[in-house]
Structures are given as structure tokens and as C-alpha cells.
Design a protein around this motif. Structure first.
Motif, PDB file in Angstrom:
ATOM      1  N   LEU A   4       0.856  -1.179   0.000  1.00  0.00           N
ATOM      2  CA  LEU A   4       0.000   0.000   0.000  1.00  0.00           C
ATOM      3  C   LEU A   4       0.892   1.228   0.000  1.00  0.00           C
ATOM      4  CD1 LEU A   4      -2.892   1.195   0.247  1.00  0.00           C
ATOM      5  CD2 LEU A   4      -2.536   1.225   2.727  1.00  0.00           C
ATOM      6  N   ALA A   5       0.712   2.094  -0.993  1.00  0.00           N
ATOM      7  CA  ALA A   5       1.480   3.335  -1.078  1.00  0.00           C
ATOM      8  C   ALA A   5       0.603   4.487  -0.614  1.00  0.00           C
ATOM      9  CB  ALA A   5       1.939   3.566  -2.509  1.00  0.00           C
ATOM     10  N   VAL A   6       1.073   5.220   0.401  1.00  0.00           N
ATOM     11  CA  VAL A   6       0.296   6.311   0.994  1.00  0.00           C
ATOM     12  C   VAL A   6       1.115   7.590   0.920  1.00  0.00           C
ATOM     13  CG1 VAL A   6      -0.981   7.100   3.013  1.00  0.00           C
ATOM     14  CG2 VAL A   6      -0.725   4.641   2.599  1.00  0.00           C
ATOM     15  N   VAL A   7       0.623   8.561   0.165  1.00  0.00           N
ATOM     16  CA  VAL A   7       1.339   9.824  -0.019  1.00  0.00           C
ATOM     17  C   VAL A   7       0.363  10.991   0.052  1.00  0.00           C
ATOM     18  CG1 VAL A   7       3.244   8.828  -1.363  1.00  0.00           C
ATOM     19  CG2 VAL A   7       1.160   9.595  -2.542  1.00  0.00           C
ATOM     20  N   ALA A   8       0.903  12.195  -0.031  1.00  0.00           N
ATOM     21  CA  ALA A   8       0.077  13.387   0.157  1.00  0.00           C
ATOM     22  C   ALA A   8      -0.681  13.808  -1.087  1.00  0.00           C
ATOM     23  CB  ALA A   8       0.944  14.549   0.650  1.00  0.00           C
ATOM     24  N   HIS A   9      -0.043  13.753  -2.256  1.00  0.00           N
ATOM     25  CA  HIS A   9      -0.587  14.404  -3.456  1.00  0.00           C
ATOM     26  C   HIS A   9      -0.549  13.506  -4.684  1.00  0.00           C
ATOM     27  CE1 HIS A   9       1.832  17.520  -1.152  1.00  0.00           C
ATOM     28  NE2 HIS A   9       0.604  17.966  -0.996  1.00  0.00           N
ATOM     29  N   PRO A  10      -1.428  13.752  -5.660  1.00  0.00           N
ATOM     30  CA  PRO A  10      -1.206  13.201  -6.988  1.00  0.00           C
ATOM     31  C   PRO A  10       0.176  13.640  -7.481  1.00  0.00           C
ATOM     32  CG  PRO A  10      -3.397  14.206  -6.852  1.00  0.00           C
ATOM     33  CD  PRO A  10      -2.667  14.578  -5.585  1.00  0.00           C
TER      34      PRO A  10
END
Length: 247
Positions: free
Chosen positions: A20-26
Motif C-alpha cells: 500500500l502506497a500512501v502519499v500526500a498528493h497526486p
């Protein structure tokens, strides 16, 4: 006098099935990480994306409501290029994401829902390599991901998630931080580099607002440069680097 040796990066673990990749922005994952994701999906591993925001404050010439819809479309198209078809948005406000229990709870919920062994995020430190200041959103989300990996497995933290049917998941074995100034591991990027370029190019509206350079020239030069520089510490093969935290 002998030249100092450059520490070599270790191969990333490969005994896992779900990430699962969790980041702030497109676009956060496309600036260097997508080549690794392409290689993982090629190998039959499952990867899903969770974004804290829709990047609605990212283009000065577009008002947030229109920008959010456009950047969501670009992100979904970008993910599909590297074999990712699950993209979720948490709808925190772009530019003012706050580290705290609410963000940790939302990320812990996503971890419980997707049940990954590997969690991926972006640099959570104040700077990029000690030279360029990081954004508050990256810092908040990256730090919350590291904490939520533990929260997801603790039934006494956020018990409301259990009430919603999201049972604790203590199966996260690693958190991998992309864009870190202190990388420890790497993934061979050769097989996924062309799709990584195409994946970044899917954010064409954002890129065109960011630079006057031809979008393909910009994307290819940036990602190839990153991969080749990392490869100097990974057997001279183009690579994507991560700082790996075992759990």
C-alpha cells in the motif's frame, strides 16, 4: 590517499504479496517511485494507492474544485500505467494537511482495509537531502504513515475502526520511504523505467504548469537522472532507492 567508498544499497525484500502506497498528493509517487511499482506489479504483486489530498492547491491557474477533479483523473490514469487499479483519496485539504490523530486514523483504516505487508510513503523529514526544504504535507503524511503502521495493529487505538468492521491488521512488515536522504535499499528500475516516464507524463496538466520544458523531455530527464544516480550504489543498474524501516 584512497577515495572514500560509497555505501552500497541492499535489494528490497521480495517475500511479500501486497503493498500500500500512501502519499500526500497526486504525482508524489511518480517522481521516482513508479518504476519500482511497475516491476512489482509485473511480478504479480498487488499494489494500491492512497492519497491524503486531491492536489487541489497545486496549480495556480486552476481553482481548487476544478483542479481536484482534473488531478484525480490524471492520478488514476497514471496509476493504471504501472498496473495499479485501486486509488483512494482521503480528502484532507491540500497544502494544510495536519499531522495528528485524525490523519493517523484515516491511514490506519486504509492499512486495515488493504492489509499490506509493505507500506510505501514519501520523505517525512524537513528537507530533501539537507538542501531543499520539504513541504508540510509530505512531512505530515510520511510521519503519520510510519505511526499508522503500528496503529493499524493495535485494537485499543482507534477502536471505532473495529466497530466499523475494520479488524486490526498487524501484518505490516516494512515501511519503505521513497525520496529519503538516507536510503538503505533499492529496486532495479530498468524494466519499469519507460512506464515510470509514461506514468509521470499522465500528470501533463500539472507538468505544463510547473515548467516550460517539453513534458516528455522533462519527465525522461528527471527520472533517468534519478535512476542512474541511484544505480551508482546498486551495481551500476538504474534503480529506485528507499529507506526501509522493518517492523
Amino acid at each position: 590517499m584512497t577515495e572514500p567508498t560509497t555505501s552500497q544499497l541492499q535489494p528490497m525484500p521480495d517475500d511479500w504479496r501486497r503493498a500500500l502506497a500512501v502519499v500526500a498528493h497526486p504525482d508524489d509517487l511518480e517522481y521516482g517511485c513508479a518504476a519500482a511499482i511497475a516491476s512489482w506489479t509485473d511480478a504479480g504483486r498487488e499494489v494500491a494507492y492512497v492519497l491524503a489530498t486531491r492536489g487541489e492547491a497545486g496549480i495556480d491557474t486552476l481553482e481548487p474544485a476544478k483542479c481536484a477533479a482534473l488531478r484525480e483523473r490524471e492520478q488514476r490514469a497514471s496509476a493504471a500505467v504501472v498496473g495499479v487499479d485501486q486509488v483512494d483519496f482521503l480528502d484532507h485539504a491540500d497544502g494544510v494537511v495536519e499531522y495528528g490523530p485524525a490523519l493517523r486514523r484515516d491511514i490506519a483504516a486504509a492499512i486495515r482495509r488493504h492489509r499490506p505487508e509493505l507500506v510505501i510513503t514519501l520523505n517525512h523529514r524537513d528537507t530533501w537531502g539537507g538542501t531543499y526544504w520539504n513541504t508540510p504535507d509530505h512531512v505530515a503524511v510520511g510521519r503519520a504513515v510510519l505511526d499508522a503502521a503500528g496503529d493499524a495493529g493495535n485494537r485499543w487505538i482507534f477502536p471505532e475502526l473495529t466497530e466499523r468492521g475494520l479488524a486490526p491488521w498487524d501484518g505490516v512488515r516494512w515501511v519503505a520511504v521513497a525520496g529519503s536522504g538516507n536510503p538503505t535499499h533499492a529496486v532495479d528500475a530498468a524494466g519499469g523505467l519507460e512506464r515510470a516516464v509514461a506514468s509521470l507524463l499522465a500528470h501533463r496538466t500539472y507538468i505544463e504548469a510547473l515548467t516550460d520544458e517539453d513534458p516528455e523531455t522533462y519527465a525522461r530527464g528527471l527520472l533517468t537522472g534519478f535512476a542512474e544516480e541511484t544505480g551508482k550504489r546498486f551495481g551500476d543498474r538504474p534503480a529506485v532507492a528507499f529507506e526501509l524501516f522493518a517492523r
